[in-house]
Scaffold this motif. Structure first.
Motif, PDB file in Angstrom:
ATOM      1  N   THR A  58       0.828  -1.214   0.000  1.00  0.00           N
ATOM      2  CA  THR A  58       0.000   0.000   0.000  1.00  0.00           C
ATOM      3  C   THR A  58       0.857   1.256   0.000  1.00  0.00           C
ATOM      4  OG1 THR A  58      -1.817  -1.110   1.160  1.00  0.00           O
ATOM      5  CG2 THR A  58      -1.786   1.300   1.237  1.00  0.00           C
ATOM      6  N   LEU A  59       1.861   1.303   0.869  1.00  0.00           N
ATOM      7  CA  LEU A  59       2.727   2.485   0.947  1.00  0.00           C
ATOM      8  C   LEU A  59       3.552   2.656  -0.322  1.00  0.00           C
ATOM      9  CD1 LEU A  59       4.008   2.324   4.640  1.00  0.00           C
ATOM     10  CD2 LEU A  59       2.107   3.657   3.708  1.00  0.00           C
ATOM     11  N   MET A  60       4.058   1.535  -0.869  1.00  0.00           N
ATOM     12  CA  MET A  60       4.848   1.606  -2.098  1.00  0.00           C
ATOM     13  C   MET A  60       4.019   2.151  -3.252  1.00  0.00           C
ATOM     14  SD  MET A  60       6.921  -2.016  -1.924  1.00  0.00           S
ATOM     15  CE  MET A  60       7.671  -1.829  -3.538  1.00  0.00           C
ATOM     16  N   VAL A  61       2.804   1.615  -3.412  1.00  0.00           N
ATOM     17  CA  VAL A  61       1.944   2.030  -4.525  1.00  0.00           C
ATOM     18  C   VAL A  61       1.534   3.492  -4.360  1.00  0.00           C
ATOM     19  CG1 VAL A  61      -0.305   1.683  -5.620  1.00  0.00           C
ATOM     20  CG2 VAL A  61       1.124  -0.294  -5.039  1.00  0.00           C
ATOM     21  N   CYS A  62       1.135   3.872  -3.148  1.00  0.00           N
ATOM     22  CA  CYS A  62       0.710   5.265  -2.912  1.00  0.00           C
ATOM     23  C   CYS A  62       1.835   6.250  -3.197  1.00  0.00           C
ATOM     24  CB  CYS A  62       0.213   5.427  -1.476  1.00  0.00           C
ATOM     25  SG  CYS A  62      -1.404   4.705  -1.167  1.00  0.00           S
ATOM     26  N   THR A  63       3.050   5.897  -2.803  1.00  0.00           N
ATOM     27  CA  THR A  63       4.193   6.769  -3.067  1.00  0.00           C
ATOM     28  C   THR A  63       4.464   6.879  -4.561  1.00  0.00           C
ATOM     29  OG1 THR A  63       5.167   6.107  -0.953  1.00  0.00           O
ATOM     30  CG2 THR A  63       6.630   7.178  -2.547  1.00  0.00           C
ATOM     31  N   PHE A  64       4.388   5.739  -5.253  1.00  0.00           N
ATOM     32  CA  PHE A  64       4.662   5.712  -6.694  1.00  0.00           C
ATOM     33  C   PHE A  64       3.653   6.548  -7.479  1.00  0.00           C
ATOM     34  CE2 PHE A  64       4.391   4.068 -10.977  1.00  0.00           C
ATOM     35  CZ  PHE A  64       5.694   3.800 -11.330  1.00  0.00           C
ATOM     36  N   ILE A  65       2.376   6.476  -7.117  1.00  0.00           N
ATOM     37  CA  ILE A  65       1.345   7.185  -7.890  1.00  0.00           C
ATOM     38  C   ILE A  65       1.160   8.627  -7.422  1.00  0.00           C
ATOM     39  CG2 ILE A  65       0.109   5.105  -8.572  1.00  0.00           C
ATOM     40  CD1 ILE A  65      -1.858   5.544  -6.335  1.00  0.00           C
ATOM     41  N   ASP A  66       2.005   9.064  -6.496  1.00  0.00           N
ATOM     42  CA  ASP A  66       2.011  10.477  -6.115  1.00  0.00           C
ATOM     43  C   ASP A  66       2.916  11.209  -7.105  1.00  0.00           C
ATOM     44  OD1 ASP A  66       2.499  13.018  -4.945  1.00  0.00           O
ATOM     45  OD2 ASP A  66       2.005  12.196  -2.972  1.00  0.00           O
ATOM     46  N   PRO A  67       2.382  12.122  -7.915  1.00  0.00           N
ATOM     47  CA  PRO A  67       3.192  12.783  -8.951  1.00  0.00           C
ATOM     48  C   PRO A  67       4.295  13.676  -8.394  1.00  0.00           C
ATOM     49  CG  PRO A  67       1.011  13.794  -8.798  1.00  0.00           C
ATOM     50  CD  PRO A  67       0.976  12.562  -7.946  1.00  0.00           C
ATOM     51  N   ARG A  68       4.341  13.844  -7.073  1.00  0.00           N
ATOM     52  CA  ARG A  68       5.449  14.592  -6.463  1.00  0.00           C
ATOM     53  C   ARG A  68       6.674  13.710  -6.256  1.00  0.00           C
ATOM     54  NH1 ARG A  68       2.245  16.544  -1.253  1.00  0.00           N
ATOM     55  NH2 ARG A  68       1.738  14.314  -1.369  1.00  0.00           N
ATOM     56  N   PHE A  69       6.470  12.377  -6.207  1.00  0.00           N
ATOM     57  CA  PHE A  69       7.556  11.476  -5.833  1.00  0.00           C
ATOM     58  C   PHE A  69       7.883  10.428  -6.900  1.00  0.00           C
ATOM     59  CE2 PHE A  69       5.256  12.310  -1.671  1.00  0.00           C
ATOM     60  CZ  PHE A  69       6.046  13.399  -1.342  1.00  0.00           C
ATOM     61  N   LYS A  70       6.853   9.755  -7.413  1.00  0.00           N
ATOM     62  CA  LYS A  70       7.023   8.674  -8.399  1.00  0.00           C
ATOM     63  C   LYS A  70       8.062   7.658  -7.919  1.00  0.00           C
ATOM     64  CE  LYS A  70       5.580  11.688 -12.172  1.00  0.00           C
ATOM     65  NZ  LYS A  70       5.925  12.246 -13.498  1.00  0.00           N
ATOM     66  N   MET A  71       9.160   7.468  -8.682  1.00  0.00           N
ATOM     67  CA  MET A  71      10.147   6.453  -8.341  1.00  0.00           C
ATOM     68  C   MET A  71      11.330   6.995  -7.535  1.00  0.00           C
ATOM     69  SD  MET A  71      10.281   4.165 -11.855  1.00  0.00           S
ATOM     70  CE  MET A  71      11.325   2.878 -11.150  1.00  0.00           C
ATOM     71  N   LEU A  72      11.320   8.288  -7.226  1.00  0.00           N
ATOM     72  CA  LEU A  72      12.500   8.903  -6.612  1.00  0.00           C
ATOM     73  C   LEU A  72      12.463   8.971  -5.089  1.00  0.00           C
ATOM     74  CD1 LEU A  72      13.245  11.853  -9.068  1.00  0.00           C
ATOM     75  CD2 LEU A  72      14.184   9.532  -9.052  1.00  0.00           C
ATOM     76  N   ALA A  73      11.366   8.556  -4.479  1.00  0.00           N
ATOM     77  CA  ALA A  73      11.251   8.701  -3.029  1.00  0.00           C
ATOM     78  C   ALA A  73      11.681   7.454  -2.266  1.00  0.00           C
ATOM     79  CB  ALA A  73       9.800   9.038  -2.663  1.00  0.00           C
ATOM     80  N   PHE A  74      12.148   6.422  -2.983  1.00  0.00           N
ATOM     81  CA  PHE A  74      12.523   5.174  -2.339  1.00  0.00           C
ATOM     82  C   PHE A  74      14.022   5.151  -2.040  1.00  0.00           C
ATOM     83  CE2 PHE A  74       8.779   4.379  -4.962  1.00  0.00           C
ATOM     84  CZ  PHE A  74       7.914   3.854  -4.008  1.00  0.00           C
ATOM     85  N   SER A  75      14.412   4.226  -1.155  1.00  0.00           N
ATOM     86  CA  SER A  75      15.807   4.207  -0.698  1.00  0.00           C
ATOM     87  C   SER A  75      16.778   3.637  -1.722  1.00  0.00           C
ATOM     88  CB  SER A  75      15.918   3.416   0.610  1.00  0.00           C
ATOM     89  OG  SER A  75      15.461   2.079   0.430  1.00  0.00           O
ATOM     90  N   ASP A  76      16.305   2.789  -2.648  1.00  0.00           N
ATOM     91  CA  ASP A  76      17.191   2.297  -3.702  1.00  0.00           C
ATOM     92  C   ASP A  76      16.392   1.941  -4.950  1.00  0.00           C
ATOM     93  OD1 ASP A  76      16.454  -0.601  -3.738  1.00  0.00           O
ATOM     94  OD2 ASP A  76      17.301  -0.589  -1.736  1.00  0.00           O
ATOM     95  N   LYS A  77      17.108   1.698  -6.045  1.00  0.00           N
ATOM     96  CA  LYS A  77      16.470   1.483  -7.343  1.00  0.00           C
ATOM     97  C   LYS A  77      15.657   0.195  -7.393  1.00  0.00           C
ATOM     98  CE  LYS A  77      19.702   4.154 -10.175  1.00  0.00           C
ATOM     99  NZ  LYS A  77      20.650   4.128 -11.326  1.00  0.00           N
ATOM    100  N   GLN A  78      16.110  -0.836  -6.678  1.00  0.00           N
ATOM    101  CA  GLN A  78      15.393  -2.103  -6.702  1.00  0.00           C
ATOM    102  C   GLN A  78      14.003  -1.966  -6.087  1.00  0.00           C
ATOM    103  OE1 GLN A  78      16.314  -5.068  -8.212  1.00  0.00           O
ATOM    104  NE2 GLN A  78      14.145  -5.436  -7.793  1.00  0.00           N
ATOM    105  N   ILE A  79      13.909  -1.215  -4.991  1.00  0.00           N
ATOM    106  CA  ILE A  79      12.612  -1.000  -4.347  1.00  0.00           C
ATOM    107  C   ILE A  79      11.705  -0.181  -5.255  1.00  0.00           C
ATOM    108  CG2 ILE A  79      11.453   0.088  -2.384  1.00  0.00           C
ATOM    109  CD1 ILE A  79      13.910  -0.639  -0.708  1.00  0.00           C
TER     110      ILE A  79
END
Length: 209
Positions: A58-79
């Motif tokens: 849930t947290l991963m998907v919500c962060t990804f679909i937030d246009p402020r963060f997308k794929m850049l808010a995670f701790s590494d590329k694999q996540i």
């Protein structure tokens, strides 16, 4: 977007990573031993309590679909890539649900049709109509187009962004409507509690001397 005391789910991972980063910066500064101890306890508490946040779908998907963060808010590329694959799977399920499953019979031209003014155009369009593709391939295209959009400034409302772009991403916007406003609810400030706990321990130890 959320209640006064609750952060929406898309903010939880960026906030946790940001707090950990601030603690690591503070540890490099010259503070007295007592302050250093509090910071270290603070950092351990963040790691213990929030270390598994990026395993939450849930947290991963919500962060990804937030246009402020997308794929850049995670701790590494694999996540971030795992989050992308989870979103693609959700979008593909929406495509499958909404796809037109009615079989299309090939166009049959009669003698009367051949004399129709629109016959040539209709036949040409029918021959050049692209195949729809699989649900997954359509989902990948939609998600990649979303990722190519410019980032929304952090102080702007992502719900307003999705309202304006919902027709550009019809299936991804369905996922947004279902999951995006999930709340990361904490009724008491965890961080204030940790700091107060250690301050009470320090002062209590001094009083007992």
């Amino acid at each position: 977007m959320s209640g006064e005391k609750y952060a929406t789910a898309s903010l939880i991972i960026p906030l946790a990573i940001g707090l950990k980063n601030v603690c690591n910066i503070l540890l490099k500064k010259s503070f007295c031993k007592e302050v250093q101890h509090v910071i270290e306890c603070y950092l351990r508490s963040i790691q213990e309590r929030f270390g598994s946040l990026e395993q939450s779908t849930t947290l991963m998907v919500c962060t990804f679909i937030d246009p402020r963060f997308k794929m850049l808010a995670f701790s590494d590329k694999q996540i971030s890539e795992n989050a992308k694959q989870k979103v693609i799977a959700l979008v593909a399920s929406k495509v499958n649900h909404n796809v037109d499953t009615t079989p299309h019979s090939p166009m049959v031209t009669t003698d009367a049709d051949e004399l129709c003014v629109w016959n040539y155009t209709d036949v040409t369009v029918a021959r050049n109509t692209p195949r729809i593709g699989t649900a997954t391939s359509r989902a990948i295209v939609e998600v990649n187009c979303y990722l190519e959009e410019a980032f929304l400034p952090r102080n702007e409302d992502p719900l307003q962004w999705w309202k304006a772009h919902q027709f550009n991403y019809p299936h991804l916007s369905m996922v947004v409507r279902e999951i995006f406003c999930a709340l990361g609810s904490v009724t008491v400030s965890f961080f204030r509690h940790i700091i107060n706990m250690h301050l009470r321990k320090e002062y209590g130890a001094k009083l007992m001397k």
